[in-house]
Design a protein around this motif. Structure first.
Motif, PDB file in Angstrom:
ATOM      1  N   ILE A  89       0.871  -1.167   0.000  1.00  0.00           N
ATOM      2  CA  ILE A  89       0.000   0.000   0.000  1.00  0.00           C
ATOM      3  C   ILE A  89       0.910   1.220   0.000  1.00  0.00           C
ATOM      4  N   SER A  90       0.474   2.294  -0.669  1.00  0.00           N
ATOM      5  CA  SER A  90       1.298   3.496  -0.773  1.00  0.00           C
ATOM      6  C   SER A  90       0.391   4.722  -0.838  1.00  0.00           C
ATOM      7  N   THR A  91       0.621   5.666   0.057  1.00  0.00           N
ATOM      8  CA  THR A  91      -0.172   6.896   0.065  1.00  0.00           C
ATOM      9  C   THR A  91       0.369   7.869  -0.971  1.00  0.00           C
ATOM     10  N   ASN A  92      -0.529   8.631  -1.561  1.00  0.00           N
ATOM     11  CA  ASN A  92      -0.167   9.573  -2.612  1.00  0.00           C
ATOM     12  C   ASN A  92       0.196  10.927  -2.015  1.00  0.00           C
ATOM     13  N   SER A  93       0.981  11.703  -2.763  1.00  0.00           N
ATOM     14  CA  SER A  93       1.373  13.035  -2.296  1.00  0.00           C
ATOM     15  C   SER A  93       0.207  14.009  -2.288  1.00  0.00           C
ATOM     16  N   ASP A  94      -0.905  13.675  -2.966  1.00  0.00           N
ATOM     17  CA  ASP A  94      -2.070  14.560  -2.949  1.00  0.00           C
ATOM     18  C   ASP A  94      -2.840  14.483  -1.635  1.00  0.00           C
ATOM     19  N   GLY A  95      -2.515  13.516  -0.780  1.00  0.00           N
ATOM     20  CA  GLY A  95      -3.174  13.385   0.514  1.00  0.00           C
ATOM     21  C   GLY A  95      -4.588  12.862   0.449  1.00  0.00           C
ATOM     22  N   GLU A  96      -5.048  12.511  -0.739  1.00  0.00           N
ATOM     23  CA  GLU A  96      -6.441  12.072  -0.903  1.00  0.00           C
ATOM     24  C   GLU A  96      -6.574  10.633  -1.370  1.00  0.00           C
ATOM     25  N   THR A  97      -5.543  10.099  -2.027  1.00  0.00           N
ATOM     26  CA  THR A  97      -5.644   8.766  -2.616  1.00  0.00           C
ATOM     27  C   THR A  97      -4.489   7.890  -2.164  1.00  0.00           C
ATOM     28  N   TYR A  98      -4.658   6.598  -2.382  1.00  0.00           N
ATOM     29  CA  TYR A  98      -3.580   5.642  -2.141  1.00  0.00           C
ATOM     30  C   TYR A  98      -3.764   4.464  -3.082  1.00  0.00           C
ATOM     31  N   LEU A  99      -2.706   3.683  -3.259  1.00  0.00           N
ATOM     32  CA  LEU A  99      -2.809   2.492  -4.089  1.00  0.00           C
ATOM     33  C   LEU A  99      -2.552   1.245  -3.258  1.00  0.00           C
ATOM     34  N   SER A 100      -3.104   0.158  -3.729  1.00  0.00           N
ATOM     35  CA  SER A 100      -2.867  -1.149  -3.115  1.00  0.00           C
ATOM     36  C   SER A 100      -2.566  -2.142  -4.229  1.00  0.00           C
ATOM     37  N   ALA A 101      -1.614  -3.030  -3.972  1.00  0.00           N
ATOM     38  CA  ALA A 101      -1.180  -3.966  -5.010  1.00  0.00           C
ATOM     39  C   ALA A 101      -1.208  -5.391  -4.486  1.00  0.00           C
ATOM     40  N   ASP A 102      -1.649  -6.310  -5.355  1.00  0.00           N
ATOM     41  CA  ASP A 102      -1.517  -7.730  -5.063  1.00  0.00           C
ATOM     42  C   ASP A 102      -0.672  -8.360  -6.170  1.00  0.00           C
ATOM     43  N   ASP A 103      -0.697  -9.659  -6.292  1.00  0.00           N
ATOM     44  CA  ASP A 103       0.179 -10.344  -7.236  1.00  0.00           C
ATOM     45  C   ASP A 103      -0.071  -9.953  -8.695  1.00  0.00           C
ATOM     46  N   LEU A 104      -1.316  -9.609  -9.026  1.00  0.00           N
ATOM     47  CA  LEU A 104      -1.650  -9.383 -10.437  1.00  0.00           C
ATOM     48  C   LEU A 104      -2.312  -8.042 -10.718  1.00  0.00           C
ATOM     49  N   ARG A 105      -2.737  -7.320  -9.680  1.00  0.00           N
ATOM     50  CA  ARG A 105      -3.460  -6.072  -9.935  1.00  0.00           C
ATOM     51  C   ARG A 105      -3.039  -4.971  -8.966  1.00  0.00           C
ATOM     52  N   ILE A 106      -3.200  -3.729  -9.432  1.00  0.00           N
ATOM     53  CA  ILE A 106      -2.997  -2.555  -8.585  1.00  0.00           C
ATOM     54  C   ILE A 106      -4.262  -1.717  -8.644  1.00  0.00           C
ATOM     55  N   ASN A 107      -4.770  -1.349  -7.485  1.00  0.00           N
ATOM     56  CA  ASN A 107      -5.994  -0.560  -7.391  1.00  0.00           C
ATOM     57  C   ASN A 107      -5.705   0.825  -6.823  1.00  0.00           C
ATOM     58  N   LEU A 108      -6.461   1.810  -7.292  1.00  0.00           N
ATOM     59  CA  LEU A 108      -6.375   3.180  -6.799  1.00  0.00           C
ATOM     60  C   LEU A 108      -7.613   3.485  -5.974  1.00  0.00           C
ATOM     61  N   TRP A 109      -7.401   4.009  -4.762  1.00  0.00           N
ATOM     62  CA  TRP A 109      -8.489   4.295  -3.831  1.00  0.00           C
ATOM     63  C   TRP A 109      -8.534   5.773  -3.487  1.00  0.00           C
ATOM     64  N   ASN A 110      -9.722   6.271  -3.200  1.00  0.00           N
ATOM     65  CA  ASN A 110      -9.890   7.541  -2.505  1.00  0.00           C
ATOM     66  C   ASN A 110     -10.066   7.209  -1.028  1.00  0.00           C
ATOM     67  N   LEU A 111      -9.347   7.912  -0.173  1.00  0.00           N
ATOM     68  CA  LEU A 111      -9.390   7.603   1.257  1.00  0.00           C
ATOM     69  C   LEU A 111     -10.791   7.706   1.833  1.00  0.00           C
ATOM     70  N   ASP A 112     -11.634   8.555   1.241  1.00  0.00           N
ATOM     71  CA  ASP A 112     -12.980   8.770   1.773  1.00  0.00           C
ATOM     72  C   ASP A 112     -14.012   7.797   1.215  1.00  0.00           C
ATOM     73  N   ILE A 113     -13.645   7.000   0.221  1.00  0.00           N
ATOM     74  CA  ILE A 113     -14.597   6.087  -0.422  1.00  0.00           C
ATOM     75  C   ILE A 113     -14.114   4.660  -0.242  1.00  0.00           C
ATOM     76  N   SER A 114     -14.862   3.879   0.515  1.00  0.00           N
ATOM     77  CA  SER A 114     -14.413   2.527   0.843  1.00  0.00           C
ATOM     78  C   SER A 114     -15.047   1.442  -0.011  1.00  0.00           C
ATOM     79  N   ASN A 115     -16.096   1.775  -0.749  1.00  0.00           N
ATOM     80  CA  ASN A 115     -16.810   0.734  -1.505  1.00  0.00           C
ATOM     81  C   ASN A 115     -16.491   0.772  -3.000  1.00  0.00           C
ATOM     82  N   GLN A 116     -15.487   1.549  -3.398  1.00  0.00           N
ATOM     83  CA  GLN A 116     -15.162   1.636  -4.815  1.00  0.00           C
ATOM     84  C   GLN A 116     -13.677   1.933  -4.998  1.00  0.00           C
TER      85      GLN A 116
END
Length: 442
Positions: free
Chosen positions: A172-199
């Motif tokens: 997991i890695s937080t972004n410099s914008d302070g609003e998003t972060y990414l999470s990675a597994d073996d085959l995919r990387i997802n981008l998240w908004n810290l305020d949105i947990s269901n998408q």
């Protein structure tokens, strides 16, 4: 860092006795300083997160226990008949916006955003009750008063980000914008908004249509420290790919590939295993990339993807023992790596509870040992953890521990996989089994 006596053992947290009955749940699996360096977090295989804070009133500003909470519990996926461990894989602090602390923690499947704050405990005061002999009429309304009784540290999960990863989360890695972060597994990387947990948004997907054609997996991922549109990820094939989210929604078409070509004449059965990148890290200015594979550290210039600017041999003496290391699974150990706060040095772990600190040119090698003997040596005033001057193959000076074993004496059951460097000073935190060691450069 030119003098050997400057690096000193400072503190040790955990079981400092000689007992060997360490439970698997107590083994530390993640270490991370916050952006100020005043707070330090550890996670363990039992799903617990322990926070430490800097005590400025004490000599040398030592760290002290702040709070502990259960971040993850063991679960069972009934659809896949799969047990999900509570082990904390990664911890990342979010930049502090107010008096509360926010940090992300993850196990194999679920990411959680924790809020840690000081909570005032108030009790009803008894001093404002009407005494029996009071002349006050009973028509007078008396309201109970709350008074401050104590302050406790509370930890509450603000967000839970579930069901977005089919495979085990490794980064997991937080972004410099302070609003998003990414999470990675073996085959995919997802981008998240810290305020949105269901998408979340899938930004990298290397899963082939036919899994039998799978040739590589993602091993680590990290955002650029300054440019919120850039991120990188590494693979089991030894490549690092730098991607720009402005170019397309799906970043499989990366901007740059950092890869060192292998001489086919030297290729062996173990070549792909030892070339797999276990960890990557940007320098704080974003100019350099640090990568760790089983035998080496590599420093890359972001502007030059043809070859690393520096290759540092960590375990070159183990090349002759790869068959034994394959049989005992040590060849699959995932060592982390990190830059110093000023980007002038790099650090990574080794066996026998040793870890190495190099200058960025790789000319000096300071080898320290994070072991209970270091705690005892400080307590007894001995010199067990002092270092001696040695010479590298290029005849440059290097420091190595007097207790550092040769390759045939390495204890492969004691390994330094997780560590973190203070962002503003030369203080490092080292996880050694169930102990947390603090070393300081005075």
């Amino acid at each position: 860092m030119a003098e050997e006596h400057k690096w000193k053992f400072a503190q040790c947290f955990g079981d400092k006795g000689d007992s060997d009955d360490i439970t698997d749940a107590d083994i530390i699996s993640a270490v991370e300083f916050d952006h100020t360096g005043d707070y330090l977090a550890t996670g363990d295989k039992g799903g617990r997160v322990v926070l430490f804070e800097r005590n400025g009133s004490k000599k040398n500003c030592e760290y002290q226990f702040y709070t502990e909470f259960q971040s993850h519990e063991a679960e069972f996926d009934y659809l896949k008949s799969l047990e999900i461990e509570e082990k904390i894989n990664k911890i990342k602090w979010c930049k502090r916006q107010n008096s509360a602390h926010f940090l992300l923690s993850t196990n194999d499947k679920t990411i959680k955003l924790w809020k840690v704050f000081d909570k005032s405990l108030r009790l009803v005061s008894e001093n404002n009750m009407i005494p029996p002999n009071s002349q006050t009429t009973y028509n007078t309304l008396q309201l109970p008063k709350l008074i401050h009784h104590d302050t406790m540290v509370a930890a509450v999960p603000r967000k839970v980000y579930p069901n977005a990863h089919t495979y085990h989360i490794n980064s997991i890695s937080t972004n410099s914008d302070g609003e998003t972060y990414l999470s990675a597994d073996d085959l995919r990387i997802n981008l998240w908004n810290l305020d949105i947990s269901n998408q979340s948004f899938n930004i990298v997907d290397i899963k082939p249509a036919n899994m039998e054609e799978l040739t590589e997996v993602i091993t680590a991922a990290a955002f650029h420290p300054q440019h919120c549109n850039l991120f990188m990820y590494s693979s089991s094939k030894g490549t690092i790919k730098l991607s720009d989210m402005r170019e397309s929604a799906l970043c499989d078409q990366y901007s740059k590939v950092f890869e060192e070509t292998e001489d086919p004449a030297h290729r062996t059965f173990f070549s792909e295993i030892i070339s797999s990148v276990s960890d990557i890290s940007f320098s704080h200015d974003g100019r350099y990339i640090l990568s760790r594979d089983y035998l080496t550290l590599k420093i890359w210039d972001v502007n030059m993807d043809t070859e690393p600017v520096q290759t540092i041999n960590i375990h070159d003496q183990l090349r002759a023992r790869l068959c034994d290391l394959y049989e005992n699974d040590c060849i699959f150990d995932k060592f982390e790596c990190t830059f110093s706060g000023d980007d002038s040095h790099v650090m990574t772990g080794s066996y026998s509870n040793n870890f190495h600190i190099y200058d960025r040119e790789g000319k000096t090698d300071i080898t320290l040992q994070a072991d209970k003997s270091a705690f005892r040596s400080k307590r007894l005033g001995s010199a067990k953890n002092k270092m001696t001057m040695t010479k590298n193959s290029n005849n440059t000076s290097a420091y190595s521990s007097t207790t550092g074993p040769e390759s045939n004496n390495m204890d492969f059951s004691k390994k330094i996989l997780h560590s973190s460097w203070h962002p503003k000073e030369n203080t490092i935190a080292i996880a050694a089994t169930n102990n947390l060691f603090i070393f300081r450069y005075d």
